[in-house]
Design a protein around this motif. Sequence first.
Motif, PDB file in Angstrom:
ATOM      1  N   HIS A 184       7.777   1.616   5.012  1.00 18.68           N
ATOM      2  CA  HIS A 184       8.016   2.335   3.750  1.00 18.68           C
ATOM      3  C   HIS A 184       8.668   3.703   3.923  1.00 18.68           C
ATOM      4  O   HIS A 184       9.317   4.204   3.017  1.00 18.68           O
ATOM      5  CB  HIS A 184       6.697   2.508   2.982  1.00 18.68           C
ATOM      6  CG  HIS A 184       6.209   1.250   2.349  1.00 18.68           C
ATOM      7  ND1 HIS A 184       5.280   1.232   1.336  1.00 18.68           N
ATOM      8  CD2 HIS A 184       6.532  -0.046   2.589  1.00 18.68           C
ATOM      9  CE1 HIS A 184       5.042  -0.030   0.975  1.00 18.68           C
ATOM     10  NE2 HIS A 184       5.781  -0.813   1.729  1.00 18.68           N
ATOM     11  N   MET A 236      10.386   5.765   1.121  1.00 16.89           N
ATOM     12  CA  MET A 236       9.397   6.596   0.425  1.00 16.89           C
ATOM     13  C   MET A 236       9.213   7.895   1.191  1.00 16.89           C
ATOM     14  O   MET A 236       8.343   8.024   2.046  1.00 16.89           O
ATOM     15  CB  MET A 236       8.059   5.852   0.311  1.00 16.89           C
ATOM     16  CG  MET A 236       8.162   4.558  -0.477  1.00 16.89           C
ATOM     17  SD  MET A 236       6.558   3.774  -0.729  1.00 16.89           S
ATOM     18  CE  MET A 236       5.809   4.873  -1.929  1.00 16.89           C
ATOM     19  N   CYS A 286       5.353   7.929   2.829  1.00 13.77           N
ATOM     20  CA  CYS A 286       4.308   6.905   2.754  1.00 13.77           C
ATOM     21  C   CYS A 286       4.290   6.266   4.137  1.00 13.77           C
ATOM     22  O   CYS A 286       5.336   5.867   4.652  1.00 13.77           O
ATOM     23  CB  CYS A 286       4.628   5.871   1.686  1.00 13.77           C
ATOM     24  SG  CYS A 286       3.531   4.429   1.775  1.00 13.77           S
ATOM     25  N   GLY A 308       0.829  -1.206   0.000  1.00 12.16           N
ATOM     26  CA  GLY A 308       0.000   0.000   0.000  1.00 12.16           C
ATOM     27  C   GLY A 308       0.862   1.254   0.000  1.00 12.16           C
ATOM     28  O   GLY A 308       1.966   1.257   0.539  1.00 12.16           O
ATOM     29  N   HIS A 309       0.367   2.300  -0.649  1.00  9.89           N
ATOM     30  CA  HIS A 309       1.083   3.577  -0.647  1.00  9.89           C
ATOM     31  C   HIS A 309       0.110   4.721  -0.384  1.00  9.89           C
ATOM     32  O   HIS A 309      -1.039   4.682  -0.825  1.00  9.89           O
ATOM     33  CB  HIS A 309       1.760   3.839  -1.998  1.00  9.89           C
ATOM     34  CG  HIS A 309       2.805   2.829  -2.367  1.00  9.89           C
ATOM     35  ND1 HIS A 309       3.807   2.437  -1.512  1.00  9.89           N
ATOM     36  CD2 HIS A 309       3.000   2.149  -3.525  1.00  9.89           C
ATOM     37  CE1 HIS A 309       4.582   1.548  -2.126  1.00  9.89           C
ATOM     38  NE2 HIS A 309       4.113   1.354  -3.340  1.00  9.89           N
ATOM     39  N   PHE A 357       2.791   3.467   5.106  1.00  6.68           N
ATOM     40  CA  PHE A 357       2.658   2.003   5.172  1.00  6.68           C
ATOM     41  C   PHE A 357       3.851   1.466   5.972  1.00  6.68           C
ATOM     42  O   PHE A 357       4.977   1.970   5.826  1.00  6.68           O
ATOM     43  CB  PHE A 357       2.650   1.428   3.755  1.00  6.68           C
ATOM     44  CG  PHE A 357       2.232  -0.027   3.690  1.00  6.68           C
ATOM     45  CD1 PHE A 357       0.895  -0.369   3.542  1.00  6.68           C
ATOM     46  CD2 PHE A 357       3.180  -1.038   3.765  1.00  6.68           C
ATOM     47  CE1 PHE A 357       0.506  -1.702   3.478  1.00  6.68           C
ATOM     48  CE2 PHE A 357       2.799  -2.376   3.700  1.00  6.68           C
ATOM     49  CZ  PHE A 357       1.457  -2.705   3.555  1.00  6.68           C
TER      50      PHE A 357
HETATM   51 ZN    ZN Z   1       4.199   2.759   0.486  1.00  7.72          ZN
END
Ligand code: ZN
Length: 166
Positions: free
Chosen positions: A155, A159, A150, A86-87, A152
């Motif tokens: 991440h 990210m 992000c 997921g992002h 998640f």
């Molecule tokens: Zn992500």
Amino acid sequence: MRYIVLICISLLLVNCGNAEKKKPSSEKEDSKPKEIVKDTDDGIATIVINTNDLMKFNTSKVTVKAGQKVKLTLHHLGKLDKKVMGHNVVILKKNVDIVAFAAKATASRDNDYIPKGTTDVIAHTKMIGGQESTTIEFDAPEVGTYDFICSFPGHAFAMKGKFIVE
Ligand code: ZN
């Protein structure tokens, strides 16, 4: 009859105008690297961020102007489900510690990995999976440099980027 002539003339004028305008701008787009932020005529900063199954945003820096309306779209071009890859994009307030925030986010699976009642966030998209897109609109905060991540689990270390307000 006179009307028809007038319409013909105005059509010609419109066509000429478009042709003149189109040429230089398309040449510019070809020679320049793709920009993430575009200022549209209505003054909205339109941002498009792409990501995929490789846990990376395609940009690490976004710049807008103070007071500007921001329209941010996130595309997930991968194939994996949001439960696995997921992002989202979460823009954090100044001086929010990314590691501490990410730890709180990880514990918030039932809330799309956004800590419930958090005051650390300026704006965030929803969490998306492969082949999904999401768009949010918000007002740019005061001049400064902000982090976006992000949220998640695991991440945020890869990210992340800077959201700069000039
Ligand atoms: Zn992500």
